[in-house]
Structures are given as C-alpha cells and as structure tokens.
Scaffold this motif. Structure first.
Motif, PDB file in Angstrom:
ATOM      1  N   GLY A   1       0.801  -1.193   0.049  1.00 54.29           N
ATOM      2  CA  GLY A   1      -0.020  -0.113  -0.002  1.00 54.29           C
ATOM      3  C   GLY A   1       1.004   1.188  -0.007  1.00 54.29           C
ATOM      4  O   GLY A   1       0.503   2.346  -0.578  1.00 54.29           O
TER       5      GLY A   1
ATOM      6  N   ASP B   1      -2.997  -4.245  -5.728  1.00 57.07           N
ATOM      7  CA  ASP B   1      -2.543  -4.463  -4.588  1.00 57.07           C
ATOM      8  C   ASP B   1      -3.328  -5.345  -3.605  1.00 57.07           C
ATOM      9  O   ASP B   1      -4.573  -5.013  -3.285  1.00 57.07           O
TER      10      ASP B   1
ATOM     11  N   ARG C   1       1.380   0.936  12.734  1.00 54.83           N
ATOM     12  CA  ARG C   1       0.713   1.340  11.515  1.00 54.83           C
ATOM     13  C   ARG C   1      -0.471   2.143  11.677  1.00 54.83           C
ATOM     14  O   ARG C   1      -1.326   1.641  12.700  1.00 54.83           O
TER      15      ARG C   1
ATOM     16  N   ARG D   1      -5.768  -0.431  12.047  1.00 56.47           N
ATOM     17  CA  ARG D   1      -6.615  -1.529  11.484  1.00 56.47           C
ATOM     18  C   ARG D   1      -6.974  -2.644  12.440  1.00 56.47           C
ATOM     19  O   ARG D   1      -6.171  -3.189  13.075  1.00 56.47           O
TER      20      ARG D   1
END
Ligand code: AP5
Ligand code: ZN
Length: 215
Positions: free
Chosen positions: A14, A84, A123, A156
């Motif tokens: 990404g 992706d 992240r 996430r």
C-alpha cells in the motif's frame, strides 16, 4: 501500465502503491481497501467480509474475482492499473488469465516475518482513502492526522499481533505459490518480474521501483 504488487501483509504494498499511482498516473485497485469500504457501508458483502478479515483469513475467490473484474472494467482503468492485494491465490490468478487480463510488471516485496510483526504495531491508516502511515518509519505531518484531509488516523482491527501472525501463515500457505507462478510466467511472456528487498526504507524502495520500471 499494468502492475501487480505481491508480498506478505505489511510488506509495503500500500505504501509503494501511493508512489506508483503518482508516478505512472494509474489507479490503485486494493481489494483490502474495497472490502473495508464495504464493511463501512454496512452492505451484506461487508458483513460477511468483516468476520473473515478479523480472523485473518481470505475472503472467497468468487467474491473477490467478481469485485476485481467489475473494477477493472471501469473507464479509469483503461490505461492501466495497479493491483494491490490481488491476486492472492492460484485460482484468482487463473481467473485473471482466463479473462485475458495480462500485466507488464509483477513486483515481489521480501520482508522477514519478524520485521513485519514489529512494523504492524506502528501502522496507522486513513480509512477514507486507504493512505497508510507508520508512527516511526513514515509519520504523518501532524500527529494522528491524515496529511491530505487532516482527518483522524486509525489502527486496523486486523493489526493485532495474533491476527498478523495468522495472516502471515495464510500468506505462506495460499499466496506464496504465486511467486513461482509469476516467475515462470515471466520466462515465457512479456511480463517482467522484479524482486525488491522490502526491508530498505520507504524512499529507497520507491527509488529502486522508479528505476526498474523506467519512471
Ligand atoms: P489487505 O488490505 O490487502 O492487507 P494485506 O495484504 O494483509 O497487506 P497490508 O495492507 O496489511 O500490508 P501492505 O503490504 O499494504 O503494507 P503497508 O504499505 O500498509 O487485506 C486485508 C484482508 O482483506 C485480508 O486479510 C483478507 O481477509 C482480505 N482480502 C484482501 N484481498 C483479498 C484477496 N485478493 N482475496 C481474498 N481476501 C482478500 O505497510 C505496513 C506498515 O509498514 C505501514 O505502517 C507502513 O507505513 C510501514 N512501512 C511500509 N514500508 C516500509 C518500509 N520500507 N520500512 C518501514 N516501514 C514501512
Ligand atoms: Zn495494504
């Protein structure tokens, strides 16, 4: 230009997609982002996908193949695209081939599992756009905020260590066979296969990609 990004969860697909989109003016087709958008919308697909994604498993090939075929048929994909997170299984790759969709470049990012497990804890993502950051390696300009919209960044749900380890196991079992699949394809067709050391920093990888793909 048509590109496939291959690599484990957290390998940097990404992140480099953002560079490649800008450099080659092609849209990013991220099946993960599409599924997260479906979850956000509360659709039936989203409800089904959420359970599977939270468990670190793969959504069924039929659903994913239909989703990608529909997306590739849109007008903005006629001059190329960047895949992706797809294909991720041999049946997905076969379906693309059968639909006559070939690609110019396949890029494999190599990153050891333990580096990935460490990376994922840092992240942060912007849910609206799929833009991805890292608290240390790729921080936003303003703490916790997206560079473009200023909106909040989130973690996430599938980035907990246990789920990351499950996703890595699924990658090794179901997606890794695609590396040999596309390496073999590159020997007999015009598709070019590139192996990239994904442990380099973000800028170094972008530079290498730019050179290899003739930016
Ligand atoms: P998806 O969203 O595709 O997740 P993934 O493949 O697991 O990959 P990630 O998005 O986690 O990692 P990435 O390689 O994009 O890394 P990133 O650049 O963010 O899929 C999610 C789920 O959806 C799947 O588990 C599955 O359930 C389902 N799904 C999706 N597609 C499917 C399909 N085709 N078939 C079936 N199911 C499907 O980078 C990670 C972190 O590292 C970031 O914080 C980033 O800032 C940082 N970073 C990036 N590069 C570097 C670097 N060089 N050095 C240091 N840090 C870096
Ligand atoms: Zn991603």
């Amino acid at each position: 230009m048509r590109i496939i990004l291959l690599g484990a969860p957290g390998a940097g697909k990404g992140t480099q997609a953002q560079f490649l989109m800008k450099t080659f003016g092609i849209p990013q087709i991220s099946t993960g982002d599409m599924l997260r958008a479906a979850i956000q919308s509360g659709s039936e697909l989203g409800q089904k996908a959420k359970k599977v994604m939270d468990a670190g498993q793969l959504v069924s090939d039929d659903i994913i193949i239909a989703l990608v075929k529909e997306r590739i048929a849109e007008p903005d994909c006629q001059n190329g695209f960047l895949l992706d997170g797809f294909p991720r299984t041999i049946p997905q790759a076969d379906a693309m081939h059968e639909a006559g969709i070939d690609v110019d470049h396949v890029i494999e990012f190599n990153v050891p599992d333990e580096v990935i497990v460490k990376r994922m804890s840092g992240r942060r993502v912007h849910p609206g756009s799929g833009r991805v950051y890292h608290v240390e390696h790729n921080p936003p300009q303003q703490d916790g905020k997206d560079d473009v919209t200023g909106e909040e960044l989130v973690i996430r749900p599938d980035d907990q260590e246990q789920t990351v380890r499950k996703r890595l196991a699924v990658y090794h079992e179901q997606t890794e066979p695609l590396l040999a699949y596309y390496r073999d394809k590159a020997e007999t067709t015009a598709t070019e296969y590139h192996q990239i050391d994904g442990t380099q920093n973000v800028e170094a990888i972008s530079r290498e990609l730019g050179e290899r793909l003739g930016a």
